[in-house]
Design a protein around this motif. Structure first.
Motif, PDB file in Angstrom:
ATOM      1  N   HIS B  52      36.224  47.659  57.853  1.00 18.82           N
ATOM      2  CA  HIS B  52      35.348  48.414  56.952  1.00 18.82           C
ATOM      3  C   HIS B  52      33.917  48.447  57.463  1.00 18.82           C
ATOM      4  O   HIS B  52      33.132  49.266  57.036  1.00 18.82           O
ATOM      5  CB  HIS B  52      35.372  47.799  55.552  1.00 18.82           C
ATOM      6  N   LEU B  53      33.592  47.530  58.375  1.00 14.71           N
ATOM      7  CA  LEU B  53      32.201  47.402  58.793  1.00 14.71           C
ATOM      8  C   LEU B  53      31.719  48.576  59.624  1.00 14.71           C
ATOM      9  O   LEU B  53      30.529  48.780  59.768  1.00 14.71           O
ATOM     10  CB  LEU B  53      31.988  46.085  59.560  1.00 14.71           C
ATOM     11  N   ASN B  54      32.638  49.348  60.220  1.00  9.44           N
ATOM     12  CA  ASN B  54      32.178  50.598  60.822  1.00  9.44           C
ATOM     13  C   ASN B  54      33.101  51.756  60.447  1.00  9.44           C
ATOM     14  O   ASN B  54      33.319  52.666  61.229  1.00  9.44           O
ATOM     15  CB  ASN B  54      31.935  50.472  62.328  1.00  9.44           C
ATOM     16  N   ALA B  55      33.601  51.677  59.234  1.00  7.17           N
ATOM     17  CA  ALA B  55      34.312  52.807  58.642  1.00  7.17           C
ATOM     18  C   ALA B  55      35.598  53.182  59.370  1.00  7.17           C
ATOM     19  O   ALA B  55      36.044  54.312  59.306  1.00  7.17           O
ATOM     20  CB  ALA B  55      33.396  54.022  58.533  1.00  7.17           C
ATOM     21  N   LEU B  56      36.207  52.223  60.065  1.00  9.83           N
ATOM     22  CA  LEU B  56      37.534  52.493  60.619  1.00  9.83           C
ATOM     23  C   LEU B  56      38.532  52.589  59.471  1.00  9.83           C
ATOM     24  O   LEU B  56      39.517  53.308  59.540  1.00  9.83           O
ATOM     25  CB  LEU B  56      37.954  51.385  61.573  1.00  9.83           C
ATOM     26  N   LYS B  81      30.223  59.183  63.384  1.00  8.92           N
ATOM     27  CA  LYS B  81      29.784  58.716  64.698  1.00  8.92           C
ATOM     28  C   LYS B  81      28.498  57.914  64.630  1.00  8.92           C
ATOM     29  O   LYS B  81      28.354  56.914  65.310  1.00  8.92           O
ATOM     30  CB  LYS B  81      29.588  59.921  65.627  1.00  8.92           C
ATOM     31  N   GLY B  82      27.580  58.379  63.789  1.00  8.13           N
ATOM     32  CA  GLY B  82      26.291  57.706  63.664  1.00  8.13           C
ATOM     33  C   GLY B  82      26.478  56.240  63.300  1.00  8.13           C
ATOM     34  O   GLY B  82      25.810  55.354  63.840  1.00  8.13           O
ATOM     35  N   MET B 112      28.575  57.551  76.451  1.00  5.35           N
ATOM     36  CA  MET B 112      28.613  58.998  76.634  1.00  5.35           C
ATOM     37  C   MET B 112      29.246  59.707  75.441  1.00  5.35           C
ATOM     38  O   MET B 112      28.880  60.831  75.114  1.00  5.35           O
ATOM     39  CB  MET B 112      29.307  59.350  77.947  1.00  5.35           C
ATOM     40  N   ASN B 113      30.173  59.055  74.781  1.00  4.74           N
ATOM     41  CA  ASN B 113      30.728  59.632  73.553  1.00  4.74           C
ATOM     42  C   ASN B 113      29.645  59.810  72.496  1.00  4.74           C
ATOM     43  O   ASN B 113      29.748  60.676  71.633  1.00  4.74           O
ATOM     44  CB  ASN B 113      31.811  58.728  72.975  1.00  4.74           C
ATOM     45  N   PHE B 114      28.648  58.939  72.556  1.00  4.28           N
ATOM     46  CA  PHE B 114      27.582  59.033  71.567  1.00  4.28           C
ATOM     47  C   PHE B 114      26.404  59.842  72.097  1.00  4.28           C
ATOM     48  O   PHE B 114      25.288  59.726  71.594  1.00  4.28           O
ATOM     49  CB  PHE B 114      27.135  57.630  71.151  1.00  4.28           C
TER      50      PHE B 114
END
Lengths: 279, 289, 265
Positions: B52-56, B81-82, B112-114
């Motif tokens: 949950h800590l990065n919305a997975l 992504k943010g 690079m994805n970001f």
């Protein structure tokens, strides 16, 4: 507890395409009924050694004899019946779709008649306290449970030796304790010879004898007491010192009178109590 | 960056016969700069909290606030992504996520994805590889030619190169030998201090929790069982032992000594030196209170 | 959506269908697939439907769950129905709406063929819902056993199937884990343009391949260490038992078939 069950003589081994040999001129014996821990950092050659003992690899030099039989292409099936192996990854050695099928797998391979199989599946699962999980599928089991099933699969073949090849390294503390306790009980009750390959020093501390491997060489051999006297040297080899030994040492530095380093917390506490409470 | 979970519930496979409640009513605050350790048994809900800590995972009830972004149950969430750029996760056995032809490309993949430029990503890869203690030459190699320990470090470098503000670690040292374990844990601790990161460590190792964390959360059966400073958590070791959890070895030994002498020391010590001193002083005093 | 799919999934239970021998179930499904084509009028389709629903009832699988799980497939059935309605130009014209002309035969065909489709799906789903994949494998292995005489690798095939079955959950977990790890590194699997999403497959597939190879290698070593050297000289632990329900159910389908032939138009 005296005659050598396995003897390894001047064994050297290199993997294809690799310049440094994985094992260099190793010789030692494994006695019947003992628990031998082989420790060393990752890449020290300890797992290669395990593979050689089961004929999964053959040494380029030297020879290995198990239960009096010299290991060769012709004798591997005979030897594998006597040497059971539990591997590191609990998932990648679970062949059957359910617990009972998995335990039966080795028996099927050796052509054991069905009625004997049914009985051995049950008794060996009971021995590892998994007797009530007969129809469970692997993905519903914890890592420790899967490893115990793997041990049952090995036991069902009634081998003389069990090799644990880092069998606890992927488990959580509870699973690790489950597996180690199971093995210890088995060793006591069934007089089975245990070879555990590990970098968990707490586990090694429980063995009868320890062999320290370093860069493919047999670095030191001795009882846990002797090995853990090596102290800082172990840390240099990428290993650690068991907590009670470390603690004994620190206590001595702080002026607590202790005659030696203790391998278990119980011994340490008893020593503190008996030598100091009378004052 | 602050993160907080508010009354979070999560059900796997909700509304199916296979539904399973993983966590319920979990509230956790992770203010910026905290080193939080989450402990508990396998299946206690630790990994669900972590995701949950990065919305997975998105809560099936309650909400998660990550920085300025709120993720609420029952709402479609777009463009996460943010959030993910700011919260890096090092999963258990992270070497399983490697896939590129070279180590360098793999480390550059995340940045690079970001939207980080290639030139910058390359610089970051260089910095990250030395951060994890590997030589620069390794950048040109295939990640699959490395040893297990090296692969682990490369995977960690791949997360560090994203330059996250929060690092979430799921058993980062599982399967490593003692030396490797210590090196990796020290690496994260140094980074935590130097870059003023928030760090969340999910672990089975009570030693690591006691040694590194400012705050510990104990998960049990999908709920927060207790939380507090390491001193606080381990000052009541009986509660943990009743849950079947370990206590740090030092604490365990202290309990055994206290029991043998029928005494109680003033405090629970979390370091070996401290315990040794306490015992020394106690014995000088004649072994009685 | 994938979580609700029930095709190929096993739901544990205690019904008669669950307890039957996989061989009899396989035979019944095979027969049913042939028998379906006997039906050609409302009455015979009615009998088939009645048989199917009786089976569904006997399986004790909640109909709501069955409906929920087959929803995506129902769309396909509907599509078949529409296809027939629009494309069949036989019989009387029933109604006309601009360019759209619907004929009697079209409606008839549409209903029958989509019904046939639906019944087939139901019966085969019942097989997988009430039989563990390994039982199906065992059943197939025994049924195919005679083919060993013509050097058909029945044992190897069955072992392959059972190992794949064993590893499906493991691979699913692995896929989920890698997907999450890459999502955390900024890959988007659920949104974004198609081109990006296709590109996103690479960082998922490569690790998955690599770990599968590693698994396969380790598994092979573990199997060898446990004395596996091919099918020869192996005994078998799993045993299938054919009981009265098995014979009865096959005879029952036989009777239904007979009835269908009688009622056929």
């Amino acid at each position: 507890m005296s005659k050598p069950l396995v003897s390894i003589e001047n064994v050297s081994f290199s993997y294809d395409g690799q310049q440094t040999p994985a094992l260099k001129n190793i010789s030692f014996d494994i006695l019947e009924g003992e628990w031998l821990a082989i420790v060393g950092h990752n890449g020290s050659g300890k797992s290669t050694l395990a593979k050689l003992l089961n004929g999964l690899q053959f040494p380029q030099e030297g020879s290995i004899a198990v239960c009096g039989i010299t290991l060769s292409e012709d004798t591997i099936w005979e030897i594998r019946k006597n040497v059971g192996m539990v591997f590191q990854n609990p998932d990648n050695q679970f062949v059957g779709t359910t617990v009972r099928d998995d335990v039966a797998f080795g028996l099927e391979n050796h052509g054991v008649p069905r009625d004997v199989m049914v009985e051995r599946v049950q008794t060996s699962l009971d021995k590892v306290k998994m007797g009530t999980f007969l129809n469970q599928e692997s993905h519903h089991l914890s890592g420790g449970q899967k490893q115990r099933v793997a041990i049952a699969g090995v036991l069902a073949l009634q081998p003389a030796i069990i090799i644990l090849d880092e069998a606890t390294s992927m488990l959580d503390p509870r699973g690790r304790a489950e597996v180690i306790n199971t093995v210890r009980e088995l060793k006591e009750r069934e007089n089975i010879t245990v070879i555990s390959i590990t970098h968990d020093l707490e586990e090694a501390a429980k063995a009868d004898r320890i062999i320290v491997m370093n860069r493919g060489e047999l670095y030191r051999e001795g009882s846990p007491e002797e090995i853990f006297q090596m102290d800082e040297e172990l840390i240099k080899l990428g290993l650690d010192i068991p907590f009670p030994v470390k603690m004994s040492k620190i206590m001595r530095q702080k002026g607590v009178g202790l005659s030696k380093s203790y391998l278990t917390e119980e011994e340490l506490v008893t020593e503190l109590w008996t030598s100091h409470s009378k004052m | 960056m602050d993160i907080s979970l508010k009354n979070v519930e999560y059900r796997y496979q909700a509304d199916s016969p296979f539904e399973r409640l993983a966590i319920t009513d979990v509230s956790i605050d992770i203010p910026s700069g905290t080193y939080l350790a989450v402990i508990g048994h396998t299946g206690s809900g630790k990994s669900t909290v972590l995701q949950h800590l990065n919305a997975l995972l998105k809560p099936t009830k309650g909400s998660v606030v990550i920085g300025s972004r709120e993720i609420k149950a029952g709402r479609k969430e777009k463009n996460l992504k943010g959030v993910r750029e700011k919260v890096g996760i090092v999963f258990q056995f992270p070497e399983h996520q490697l896939f590129e032809e070279t180590v360098e490309k793999d480390i550059m993949f995340g940045p690079m994805n970001f939207g980080v430029s290639e030139r910058q990503a390359r610089e970051r890869a260089r910095a990250a590889i030395s951060l994890v203690g590997l030589p620069e030459e390794i950048l040109e190699k295939s990640p699959f030619d490395l040893s297990g320990g090296q692969m682990r470090r490369v995977a960690i470098a791949g997360v560090l190169a994203m330059e996250p503000e929060v690092i979430v670690l799921d058993e980062p040292t599982a399967g490593l030998d003692p030396r490797g374990r210590k090196e990796i844990m020290d690496l994260f601790y140094t980074l935590h201090k130097k870059r003023n990161l928030s760090t969340v460590l999910v672990t089975h190792s009570m030693e690591d929790a006691a040694r590194y964390a400012d705050e510990i959360i104990v998960m049990h059966q999908g709920k927060v069982f207790t939380k507090g400073s390491p001193e606080h958590i381990f000052s009541n070791p009986k509660a943990l032992i009743e849950l079947g959890l370990d206590v740090p070895e030092v604490v365990g030994l202290q309990l055994k000594i206290e029991e043998a002498f029928g005494t109680k020391f003033k405090k629970i010590s979390l370091s070996e030196e401290e315990l040794a001193e306490m015992v020394a002083r106690f014995l000088e005093g004649g072994g009685t209170k | 959506m994938m979580e609700k799919m029930i095709i190929g999934r096993y739901v544990p239970g205690e019904s008669i269908l669950h307890k039957m021998d996989p061989r009899s179930k396989l035979i019944i499904v095979f027969l049913f697939v042939c028998v379906v084509f006997i039906a050609n009028n409302a009455l015979t389709y009615g009998v088939l439907a009645a048989y199917t629903f009786l089976m569904v009832g006997m399986s004790k699988i909640p109909p709501r769950f069955l409906y929920g799980g087959l929803k995506p497939v129902l769309l396909l059935v509907l599509f078949t129905f529409l296809l027939h309605i629009f494309l069949t130009k036989e019989g009387e014209l029933v109604f006309e709406l601009g360019w759209l002309k619907v004929y009697e035969e079209g409606i008839r065909q549409g209903i029958f063929i989509s019904l046939r489709f639906l019944l087939l799906i139901l019966i085969t789903s019942l097989l997988t819902l009430t039989t563990t994949p390994i039982e199906i494998t065992d059943g197939l292995e025994t049924l195919l056993n005679p083919l060993k005489k013509v050097k058909f690798p029945v044992h190897e095939l069955a072992l392959m199937m059972s190992i794949s079955l064993r590893f499906i959950p493991t691979l699913m977990q692995e896929t989920d884990k890698i997907m999450k790890a890459q999502t955390a590194r900024g890959v988007e699997y659920n949104s974004g343009p198609i081109k990006e999403r296709i590109k996103a497959i690479v960082p998922l597939l490569i690790p998955l391949f690599i770990s599968s190879f590693k698994r396969a290698e380790e598994l092979a070593v573990a199997m060898e260490a446990r004395g596996y050297k091919g099918g020869e000289g192996r005994t078998k632990y799993r045993q299938l038992t054919w009981g009265l329900p098995d014979t009865t159910m096959i005879l029952f389908l036989g009777a239904v078939t007979f009835l269908l032939i009688l009622l056929r138009g």
